[in-house]
Design a protein around this motif. Structure first.
Motif, PDB file in Angstrom:
ATOM      1  N   MET A   1      44.597 -63.324 -22.705  1.00 34.79           N
ATOM      2  CA  MET A   1      46.040 -63.446 -22.643  1.00 34.79           C
ATOM      3  C   MET A   1      46.547 -62.670 -21.430  1.00 34.79           C
ATOM      4  N   ALA A   2      47.535 -63.248 -20.761  1.00 27.69           N
ATOM      5  CA  ALA A   2      48.110 -62.598 -19.588  1.00 27.69           C
ATOM      6  C   ALA A   2      48.902 -61.363 -20.010  1.00 27.69           C
ATOM      7  N   ARG A   3      48.996 -60.420 -19.099  1.00 29.85           N
ATOM      8  CA  ARG A   3      49.758 -59.199 -19.363  1.00 29.85           C
ATOM      9  C   ARG A   3      50.910 -59.105 -18.380  1.00 29.85           C
ATOM     10  N   MET A   4      51.917 -58.332 -18.759  1.00 28.51           N
ATOM     11  CA  MET A   4      53.107 -58.147 -17.933  1.00 28.51           C
ATOM     12  C   MET A   4      53.689 -56.770 -18.203  1.00 28.51           C
ATOM     13  N   ILE A   5      54.717 -56.413 -17.470  1.00 30.30           N
ATOM     14  CA  ILE A   5      55.427 -55.154 -17.684  1.00 30.30           C
ATOM     15  C   ILE A   5      56.764 -55.473 -18.341  1.00 30.30           C
ATOM     16  N   LYS A   6      57.040 -54.778 -19.436  1.00 31.74           N
ATOM     17  CA  LYS A   6      58.323 -54.946 -20.138  1.00 31.74           C
ATOM     18  C   LYS A   6      58.792 -53.574 -20.591  1.00 31.74           C
ATOM     19  N   ASP A   7      60.020 -53.236 -20.240  1.00 31.46           N
ATOM     20  CA  ASP A   7      60.601 -51.940 -20.592  1.00 31.46           C
ATOM     21  C   ASP A   7      59.663 -50.790 -20.227  1.00 31.46           C
ATOM     22  N   ASP A  14      54.091 -62.980 -23.949  1.00 32.01           N
ATOM     23  CA  ASP A  14      54.228 -63.688 -25.217  1.00 32.01           C
ATOM     24  C   ASP A  14      54.844 -65.071 -25.116  1.00 32.01           C
ATOM     25  N   ALA A  15      55.125 -65.558 -23.937  1.00 34.00           N
ATOM     26  CA  ALA A  15      55.830 -66.836 -23.801  1.00 34.00           C
ATOM     27  C   ALA A  15      55.075 -67.790 -22.888  1.00 34.00           C
ATOM     28  N   GLN A  16      55.270 -69.071 -23.153  1.00 38.76           N
ATOM     29  CA  GLN A  16      54.693 -70.116 -22.314  1.00 38.76           C
ATOM     30  C   GLN A  16      55.806 -70.663 -21.426  1.00 38.76           C
ATOM     31  N   LEU A  17      55.609 -70.589 -20.109  1.00 39.67           N
ATOM     32  CA  LEU A  17      56.588 -71.094 -19.155  1.00 39.67           C
ATOM     33  C   LEU A  17      56.331 -72.574 -18.915  1.00 39.67           C
ATOM     34  N   LEU A  18      57.331 -73.401 -19.163  1.00 39.94           N
ATOM     35  CA  LEU A  18      57.209 -74.838 -18.948  1.00 39.94           C
ATOM     36  C   LEU A  18      57.871 -75.222 -17.639  1.00 39.94           C
ATOM     37  N   ARG A  19      57.245 -76.120 -16.914  1.00 44.42           N
ATOM     38  CA  ARG A  19      57.799 -76.621 -15.653  1.00 44.42           C
ATOM     39  C   ARG A  19      58.081 -78.101 -15.790  1.00 44.42           C
ATOM     40  N   ALA A  48      68.955 -79.347 -29.427  1.00 43.24           N
ATOM     41  CA  ALA A  48      67.613 -79.374 -30.009  1.00 43.24           C
ATOM     42  C   ALA A  48      66.872 -78.062 -29.765  1.00 43.24           C
ATOM     43  N   LEU A  49      67.032 -77.479 -28.587  1.00 48.02           N
ATOM     44  CA  LEU A  49      66.340 -76.230 -28.268  1.00 48.02           C
ATOM     45  C   LEU A  49      66.890 -75.062 -29.069  1.00 48.02           C
ATOM     46  N   ILE A  50      68.195 -75.017 -29.256  1.00 50.23           N
ATOM     47  CA  ILE A  50      68.794 -73.939 -30.041  1.00 50.23           C
ATOM     48  C   ILE A  50      68.340 -74.032 -31.492  1.00 50.23           C
ATOM     49  N   SER A  51      68.287 -75.251 -32.034  1.00 51.87           N
ATOM     50  CA  SER A  51      67.845 -75.400 -33.427  1.00 51.87           C
ATOM     51  C   SER A  51      66.355 -75.098 -33.575  1.00 51.87           C
ATOM     52  N   ARG A  52      65.570 -75.316 -32.526  1.00 47.69           N
ATOM     53  CA  ARG A  52      64.142 -74.996 -32.561  1.00 47.69           C
ATOM     54  C   ARG A  52      63.931 -73.482 -32.627  1.00 47.69           C
ATOM     55  N   GLY A  53      64.775 -72.752 -31.896  1.00 48.62           N
ATOM     56  CA  GLY A  53      64.595 -71.299 -31.792  1.00 48.62           C
ATOM     57  C   GLY A  53      63.448 -70.992 -30.855  1.00 48.62           C
ATOM     58  N   ASP A  54      63.124 -69.716 -30.686  1.00 48.93           N
ATOM     59  CA  ASP A  54      62.016 -69.285 -29.812  1.00 48.93           C
ATOM     60  C   ASP A  54      62.060 -69.957 -28.448  1.00 48.93           C
ATOM     61  N   VAL A  55      63.217 -69.884 -27.805  1.00 50.09           N
ATOM     62  CA  VAL A  55      63.349 -70.519 -26.499  1.00 50.09           C
ATOM     63  C   VAL A  55      64.059 -69.579 -25.532  1.00 50.09           C
ATOM     64  N   GLY A  56      63.568 -69.581 -24.322  1.00 46.23           N
ATOM     65  CA  GLY A  56      64.202 -68.874 -23.226  1.00 46.23           C
ATOM     66  C   GLY A  56      64.464 -69.861 -22.103  1.00 46.23           C
ATOM     67  N   VAL A  57      65.205 -69.439 -21.115  1.00 49.46           N
ATOM     68  CA  VAL A  57      65.571 -70.295 -19.986  1.00 49.46           C
ATOM     69  C   VAL A  57      65.106 -69.618 -18.709  1.00 49.46           C
ATOM     70  N   TRP A  58      64.610 -70.426 -17.759  1.00 57.12           N
ATOM     71  CA  TRP A  58      64.282 -69.833 -16.463  1.00 57.12           C
ATOM     72  C   TRP A  58      65.073 -70.489 -15.351  1.00 57.12           C
ATOM     73  N   PHE A  59      65.414 -69.639 -14.386  1.00 62.45           N
ATOM     74  CA  PHE A  59      66.202 -70.053 -13.228  1.00 62.45           C
ATOM     75  C   PHE A  59      65.309 -70.157 -12.009  1.00 62.45           C
ATOM     76  N   ALA A  60      65.424 -71.277 -11.296  1.00 62.14           N
ATOM     77  CA  ALA A  60      64.845 -71.406  -9.966  1.00 62.14           C
ATOM     78  C   ALA A  60      65.828 -70.760  -8.992  1.00 62.14           C
ATOM     79  N   PRO A  61      65.401 -70.438  -7.770  1.00 61.84           N
ATOM     80  CA  PRO A  61      66.300 -69.756  -6.830  1.00 61.84           C
ATOM     81  C   PRO A  61      67.584 -70.524  -6.527  1.00 61.84           C
ATOM     82  N   ASP A  62      67.555 -71.849  -6.605  1.00 61.36           N
ATOM     83  CA  ASP A  62      68.756 -72.614  -6.277  1.00 61.36           C
ATOM     84  C   ASP A  62      69.594 -72.976  -7.504  1.00 61.36           C
TER      85      ASP A  62
END
Length: 166
Positions: A1-7, A14-19, A48-62
């Protein structure tokens, strides 16, 4: 599993980034688990995503934080992509999400993230960092404290140095 820095701690990612797919269509959501979807997918499938739960959003630079608007305050995870060291638009995105749109959850930086940028990202409100895989995670963690004092205000320090002096 990948590691990251948090706090300021090293943790498992803990999350899968979808493209978006190669043809521009939205990625299929896994049955379970925390996913981070592109802003366009979130806006198109919001209900649909809000009702699913466990969702985050990612921003591209633009991407514009204004397009998410007040919805930012209801999310627990927003990620911002830094595709290259020379692309600083993500710093502004993070700061706008925190200051203008009331986001208080995990603000995650990913892409070309490494020790030299960590302190500046923290000043703009980022509290989670997915560091380049070719960089040492323990060394990158030290970057959060490279500069113990800052002259100007930031999200991590609300008063300028001249006001903090005794």
């Amino acid at each position: 599993m990948a590691r990251m820095i948090k706090d300021a701690e090293i943790v498992n990612c803990d999350a899968q980034l979808l493209r978006l797919e190669g043809d521009g269509s939205f990625a299929e959501l896994p049955a379970s688990g925390l996913v981070i979807v592109p802003l366009a997918q979130y806006l198109a499938q919001k209900t649909a995503l809000i009702s699913r739960g466990d969702v985050g959003v990612w921003f591209a630079p633009d991407d514009e934080p204004e397009s998410l608007g007040a919805d930012a305050a209801s999310l627990t995870l927003i990620a911002v992509e830094f595709p290259a060291f020379t692309d600083g638009r993500g710093f502004s995105i993070g700061r706008l999400l925190r200051e203008r749109f009331g986001f208080v959850g995990e603000l995650r930086a990913f892409g070309d993230v490494f020790k030299d940028t960590m302190g500046y990202l923290k000043r703009c409100g980022f509290n989670a960092f997915v560091v380049n895989s070719d960089k040492n995670l323990e060394d990158a963690l030290l970057g959060l404290n490279d500069f113990p004092e800052a002259y100007q205000t930031g999200l991590d320090q609300q008063q300028p140095l001249f006001r903090r002096r005794t």
